[in-house]
Scaffold this motif. Structure first.
Motif, short mmCIF file in Angstrom:
data_model
loop_
_atom_site.label_atom_id
_atom_site.label_comp_id
_atom_site.label_asym_id
_atom_site.label_seq_id
_atom_site.Cartn_x
_atom_site.Cartn_y
_atom_site.Cartn_z
N ALA A 193 44.68 4.67 7.40
CA ALA A 193 43.46 4.17 8.04
C ALA A 193 42.88 5.11 9.09
CB ALA A 193 43.74 2.81 8.68
N THR B 205 38.44 6.37 9.56
CA THR B 205 37.65 5.65 10.55
C THR B 205 36.44 6.46 10.98
OG1 THR B 205 39.71 4.70 11.40
CG2 THR B 205 37.75 4.47 12.77
N TYR C 128 35.30 1.72 8.49
CA TYR C 128 36.21 2.47 7.63
C TYR C 128 35.52 2.86 6.32
CZ TYR C 128 39.86 0.68 10.73
OH TYR C 128 40.61 0.38 11.83
N TYR D 156 40.03 6.40 2.54
CA TYR D 156 41.29 5.68 2.65
C TYR D 156 42.16 5.96 1.42
CZ TYR D 156 44.49 1.67 3.03
OH TYR D 156 45.61 0.87 3.11
N GLN E 27 45.24 -7.27 4.12
CA GLN E 27 44.94 -6.24 5.11
C GLN E 27 43.64 -5.53 4.77
OE1 GLN E 27 48.04 -3.38 5.99
NE2 GLN E 27 46.54 -1.80 6.44
N MET F 136 39.57 -5.37 6.88
CA MET F 136 39.10 -4.15 7.53
C MET F 136 37.58 -4.03 7.43
SD MET F 136 42.20 -1.61 6.27
CE MET F 136 41.65 -0.13 7.13
N ASN F 137 36.99 -3.38 8.42
CA ASN F 137 35.53 -3.30 8.55
C ASN F 137 34.99 -2.11 7.75
OD1 ASN F 137 33.26 -4.57 9.71
ND2 ASN F 137 33.11 -2.99 11.29
N TRP F 138 34.94 -2.26 6.43
CA TRP F 138 34.48 -1.18 5.56
C TRP F 138 32.96 -1.07 5.57
CZ3 TRP F 138 38.63 1.39 4.11
CH2 TRP F 138 39.84 0.72 3.90
#
Length: 265
Positions: free
Chosen positions: A113, A117, A127, A132, A178, A182-184
């Motif tokens: 990760a 970022t 992200y 990734y 998870q 996440m803030n993709w």
């Protein structure tokens, strides 16, 4: 066309373990030839625990869970099987230790990760999913023995009687919990369901490619994954969303609007 920032990774292959590098011969990749035994007069419980786990990874990666014995582990680290029972009670306990501590680790999550970022002009942390995925490949290139262990157990655990069956059956959804949180930043048209399908496609493609990589020493895992990325994340759709290097802080652009959280408002 691959992301320009990714080209440097292909040029850094000298830093990979020898077992991860390619040759011109199409032979099976040897990831378990190193020795685990380290002759010492005394080891702390923590050192012995780590040594036992490393030996288990090596033996299970080459023989599988069904084919290994605790005597194999004892032989690998240079102690008697009776002495091994001071540290481990059964094959199942040893397997659980390897699964809990060896593969899906906090260190792996952080590595995958961290460099995916991007921080935008307004300070939002987001992200890039294609980066990734590249990071997963780069991390696994540094631990080929663990990739072989995972591949071996994943195949064996198709049998419901295998002690790792439930672990592998549930692993995809555990990891999705998870990933989904996440803030993709994503191209227009992506919702949570489509992101889940993309995640499933990407991880399934990576697992299949890793099998090829283990079976054929001439396959370059990173190079092949970059080619896959061009198909899974085409430039005409994903440009600007593939890698943090594609974001220009001077633009003043807010990336939060490209996240699922913003689209669900």
């Amino acid at each position: 066309m691959p992301v320009a920032a990714w080209e440097q990774f292909l040029q850094d292959q000298n830093s990979w373990p020898a077992a991860s590098r390619t040759t011109r011969q199409a032979v099976v990749r040897d990831t378990t030839s190193g020795t685990t035994f380290e002759k010492r007069k005394r080891m702390s419980p923590e050192e012995r625990h780590l040594q036992i786990m490393q030996a288990a990874v090596k033996v299970i990666a080459s023989k599988g869970f069904w084919g290994m014995s605790l005597q194999d582990i004892a032989d690998e680290i240079g102690i008697t099987e009776a002495a091994l029972y001071h540290y481990i009670r059964s094959k199942n306990e040893l397997l659980n230790m390897v699964l809990a501590e060896g593969y899906d680790t906090p260190e792996a999550d952080e590595y995958n990760a961290s460099t995916a970022t991007v921080t935008d002009f307004d300070g939002h942390f987001c992200y890039c999913f294609p980066r990734y995925c590249i990071n997963v490949v780069l991390y696994n290139l540094q631990r080929p023995e663990m990739v072989q262990l995972f591949s071996m157990l994943n195949g064996e655990a198709l049998n419901p009687a295998h002690p790792a069956h439930r672990f592998f059956i549930g692993r995809h959804l555990r990891n999705w919990e998870q990933i989904g949180s996440m803030n993709w930043i994503l191209p227009p048209g992506y919702d949570e369901e489509r992101l889940y399908h993309l995640y499933t496609l990407s991880m399934s493609a990576m697992d299949g490619l890793q099998y090829r990589w283990l079976a054929d020493h001439s396959v370059n895992l990173l190079e092949e994954w970059m080619a896959f990325s061009e198909e899974i994340f085409p430039e005409n759709v994903w440009k600007g969303f593939r890698d943090p290097s594609e974001y220009d802080p001077a633009s003043g652009q807010c990336l939060q609007e490209f996240t699922l959280a913003a689209r669900e408002l």
